[in-house]
Write an enzyme that holds these catalytic residues in place. Structure first.
Site, mmCIF file in Angstrom:
data_model
loop_
_atom_site.group_PDB
_atom_site.id
_atom_site.type_symbol
_atom_site.label_atom_id
_atom_site.label_comp_id
_atom_site.label_asym_id
_atom_site.label_seq_id
_atom_site.Cartn_x
_atom_site.Cartn_y
_atom_site.Cartn_z
ATOM 1 N N SER A 48 0.858 -1.193 0.000
ATOM 2 C CA SER A 48 0.000 0.000 0.000
ATOM 3 C C SER A 48 0.892 1.240 0.000
ATOM 4 O O SER A 48 2.114 1.137 0.198
ATOM 5 C CB SER A 48 -0.901 0.007 1.237
ATOM 6 O OG SER A 48 -0.106 0.259 2.397
ATOM 7 N N ASP A 81 -1.517 -1.657 -3.744
ATOM 8 C CA ASP A 81 -2.875 -1.690 -3.174
ATOM 9 C C ASP A 81 -3.373 -0.263 -2.948
ATOM 10 O O ASP A 81 -2.636 0.575 -2.416
ATOM 11 C CB ASP A 81 -2.796 -2.450 -1.830
ATOM 12 C CG ASP A 81 -4.153 -2.747 -1.241
ATOM 13 O OD1 ASP A 81 -5.124 -2.903 -2.002
ATOM 14 O OD2 ASP A 81 -4.242 -2.840 0.011
ATOM 15 N N HIS A 82 -4.605 0.013 -3.334
ATOM 16 C CA HIS A 82 -5.251 1.323 -3.117
ATOM 17 C C HIS A 82 -4.384 2.507 -3.543
ATOM 18 O O HIS A 82 -4.116 3.418 -2.751
ATOM 19 C CB HIS A 82 -5.649 1.495 -1.643
ATOM 20 C CG HIS A 82 -6.764 0.593 -1.242
ATOM 21 N ND1 HIS A 82 -8.057 0.772 -1.673
ATOM 22 C CD2 HIS A 82 -6.778 -0.520 -0.471
ATOM 23 C CE1 HIS A 82 -8.822 -0.189 -1.183
ATOM 24 N NE2 HIS A 82 -8.067 -0.996 -0.461
ATOM 25 N N HIS A 179 -13.289 -2.625 5.234
ATOM 26 C CA HIS A 179 -11.921 -2.772 5.728
ATOM 27 C C HIS A 179 -11.887 -2.765 7.257
ATOM 28 O O HIS A 179 -12.774 -2.232 7.902
ATOM 29 C CB HIS A 179 -11.047 -1.629 5.208
ATOM 30 C CG HIS A 179 -10.777 -1.712 3.739
ATOM 31 N ND1 HIS A 179 -11.458 -0.975 2.809
ATOM 32 C CD2 HIS A 179 -9.894 -2.474 3.053
ATOM 33 C CE1 HIS A 179 -11.006 -1.270 1.599
ATOM 34 N NE2 HIS A 179 -10.052 -2.177 1.718
ATOM 35 N N GLY A 180 -10.813 -3.331 7.809
ATOM 36 C CA GLY A 180 -10.572 -3.224 9.244
ATOM 37 C C GLY A 180 -11.198 -4.346 10.056
ATOM 38 O O GLY A 180 -11.716 -5.333 9.511
ATOM 39 N N ASP A 256 -5.429 -8.169 5.189
ATOM 40 C CA ASP A 256 -4.431 -7.383 5.906
ATOM 41 C C ASP A 256 -4.699 -7.430 7.419
ATOM 42 O O ASP A 256 -3.845 -7.835 8.219
ATOM 43 C CB ASP A 256 -4.457 -5.926 5.396
ATOM 44 C CG ASP A 256 -3.342 -5.081 5.991
ATOM 45 O OD1 ASP A 256 -2.494 -5.623 6.712
ATOM 46 O OD2 ASP A 256 -3.313 -3.866 5.740
ATOM 47 N N ARG A 260 -2.444 -8.365 11.021
ATOM 48 C CA ARG A 260 -2.130 -7.413 12.093
ATOM 49 C C ARG A 260 -2.567 -7.967 13.441
ATOM 50 O O ARG A 260 -1.915 -7.739 14.467
ATOM 51 C CB ARG A 260 -2.850 -6.089 11.835
ATOM 52 C CG ARG A 260 -2.377 -5.382 10.586
ATOM 53 C CD ARG A 260 -3.135 -4.087 10.355
ATOM 54 N NE ARG A 260 -2.698 -3.471 9.111
ATOM 55 C CZ ARG A 260 -2.930 -2.218 8.774
ATOM 56 N NH1 ARG A 260 -3.611 -1.434 9.578
ATOM 57 N NH2 ARG A 260 -2.503 -1.725 7.629
ATOM 58 N N ARG A 281 13.871 -9.478 18.934
ATOM 59 C CA ARG A 281 14.026 -10.575 17.978
ATOM 60 C C ARG A 281 13.314 -11.866 18.392
ATOM 61 O O ARG A 281 12.701 -12.512 17.531
ATOM 62 C CB ARG A 281 15.516 -10.826 17.712
ATOM 63 C CG ARG A 281 16.127 -9.687 16.920
ATOM 64 C CD ARG A 281 17.624 -9.767 16.861
ATOM 65 N NE ARG A 281 18.225 -9.656 18.184
ATOM 66 C CZ ARG A 281 19.523 -9.527 18.396
ATOM 67 N NH1 ARG A 281 20.360 -9.508 17.382
ATOM 68 N NH2 ARG A 281 19.999 -9.430 19.629
HETATM 69 P P1 13P Z 1 -8.985 -6.293 5.630
HETATM 70 O O1 13P Z 1 -8.994 -5.026 6.410
HETATM 71 O O2 13P Z 1 -10.288 -7.026 5.765
HETATM 72 O O3 13P Z 1 -7.836 -7.174 5.927
HETATM 73 O O4 13P Z 1 -8.893 -5.898 4.062
HETATM 74 C C1 13P Z 1 -7.652 -5.603 3.479
HETATM 75 C C2 13P Z 1 -7.773 -5.003 2.129
HETATM 76 O O5 13P Z 1 -8.814 -4.916 1.526
HETATM 77 C C3 13P Z 1 -6.533 -4.487 1.519
HETATM 78 O O6 13P Z 1 -6.769 -3.863 0.293
HETATM 79 O O1 G3H Z 2 -7.129 -1.603 2.568
HETATM 80 C C1 G3H Z 2 -6.113 -1.145 3.073
HETATM 81 C C2 G3H Z 2 -5.053 -2.054 3.548
HETATM 82 O O2 G3H Z 2 -5.442 -2.719 4.712
HETATM 83 C C3 G3H Z 2 -3.760 -1.312 3.680
HETATM 84 O O3 G3H Z 2 -3.718 -0.613 4.874
HETATM 85 O O4 G3H Z 2 -3.102 1.642 4.041
HETATM 86 O O5 G3H Z 2 -2.820 1.039 6.442
HETATM 87 O O6 G3H Z 2 -1.310 0.070 4.708
HETATM 88 P P1 G3H Z 2 -2.665 0.623 5.030
HETATM 89 ZN ZN ZN Z 3 -8.675 -2.812 0.303
#
Ligand code: 13P
Ligand code: G3H
Ligand code: ZN
Length: 317
Positions: A48, A81-82, A179-180, A256, A260, A281
């Site tokens: 991303s 991504d995005h 998301h999230g 994603d 996490r 580590r």
């Molecule tokens: P999640 O937040 O469900 O893991 O989705 C991640 C995502 O769409 C990244 O583009």
């Molecule tokens: O959809 C977004 C992904 O989870 C990426 O998240 O922009 O915080 O790296 P981020």
């Molecule tokens: Zn996404």
């Protein structure tokens, strides 16, 4: 071996879904490669804008290149991504990315089309494919926050027009996810009717499912028992729905948040149980092992586990 995203889609379409995993650091990269090689699954690495800026884009890209050498049997694509327009161009021009996502879904339809078309033209000139988004997921995407009231499902008829006008190669569709960690409360399901309708109207077009984490209750519970304060009613996508969705056209599944959660659980438990420890580590090594296990499990649910050799053969032929 880095391949094109289109090569992965061709092998998976209507059979299984390719896991698209976001990574930000070396520990995630090592766990991802290990998990995919162990489960014999092809995969997509997603970087991303936030991941490219976390240390420096050259650091995360160098980590991916190093892992390609360390795991010669892995077959994967590298995806932005995005992306916004400027980041898409940066990735296209770098020559390192197999595909980019232009996310202009927050713009009105005509503007989304115009931006996406500009990116498609520039990407296709370099043999890079483009994922574009139509419809709006709830939750947080990069800098853009969409509250649930403003989220809207992809309209399949609009999707036909959008793909025709932009020439995009895959479509991130809003099919009920967000998301999230806080997607659902209770037992919602994916909108299989929307997936089916898009595939029926645009056969051959890979659909991308964003917001696909399952937010396991066990992870949330363990995190909270180790000092976290996550909402215990948080729910994600039912993992048993990945494969049925894949058979209807969902070819890329973005994950994603679940990764996490693994990181948070491992580190909270480690430092709770070893309060005198300050070397990062040892928990880092636990995380790599746990993340690899998590990835292998996801690949089993996606149906991508065990596909590596067949893919390798079909790439030769
Ligand atoms: P999640 O937040 O469900 O893991 O989705 C991640 C995502 O769409 C990244 O583009
Ligand atoms: O959809 C977004 C992904 O989870 C990426 O998240 O922009 O915080 O790296 P981020
Ligand atoms: Zn996404």
């Amino acid at each position: 071996m880095i391949v094109t995203t289109q090569q992965l889609y061709k092998h998976a379409y209507l059979k299984y879904a390719v896991g698209a995993y976001n990574i930000n650091n070396a520990e995630q990269a090592m766990g991802l490669f290990r998990g995919c090689v162990e489960s014999k699954a092809p995969f997509i690495i997603q970087l991303s804008k936030g991941a490219r800026n976390y240390t420096d884009k050259r650091v995360i890209e160098a980590i991916v290149r190093a892992c390609e050498e360390i795991f010669p049997e892995a077959i994967f694509a590298v995806h932005l991504d995005h992306g916004d327009e400027a980041t898409c161009y940066d990735c296209i021009d770098s020559g390192f990315y197999s595909s980019v996502m232009i996310d202009a879904s927050h713009e009105p339809f005509a503007e989304n089309v115009a931006i996406t078309k500009r990116v498609v033209d520039r990407a296709h000139a370099k043999g890079i494919s483009v994922e574009a988004e139509l419809g709006m997921l709830g939750g947080v995407e990069e800098d853009i926050k969409v509250d649930e009231g403003h989220a809207c499902l992809t309209n399949p008829d609009e999707a036909v027009e959008f793909v025709k006008q932009t020439g995009c190669d895959s479509l991130a569709a809003a099919i009920g996810t967000s998301h999230g960690a806080y997607k659902f409360k209770g037992q919602q399901s994916l909108r299989f009717d929307v997936i089916e309708s898009i595939t029926q109207k645009i056969p051959g077009l890979p659909i991308v499912m964003h917001g696909s984490s399952s937010v396991p209750v066990s992870e949330v519970t363990r995190i909270n028992e180790a000092g976290g304060k996550l909402d215990p009613s948080a729910r994600g996508v039912n993992e048993e729905e990945y494969l049925p969705a894949a058979k209807l056209g969902v070819t890329k599944v973005n994950i994603d948040t679940d990764g996490r959660l693994v990181w948070t659980r491992v580190h909270r438990e480690f430092f709770r149980d070893k309060p005198t420890e300050f070397d990062f580590r040892p928990p880092g090594k636990v995380f790599i092992a746990e993340y690899a296990k998590f990835i292998a499990h996801k690949n089993t649910k996606l149906g991508s586990a065990g596909q590596l050799e067949d893919l390798r053969q079909s790439l030769k032929g």
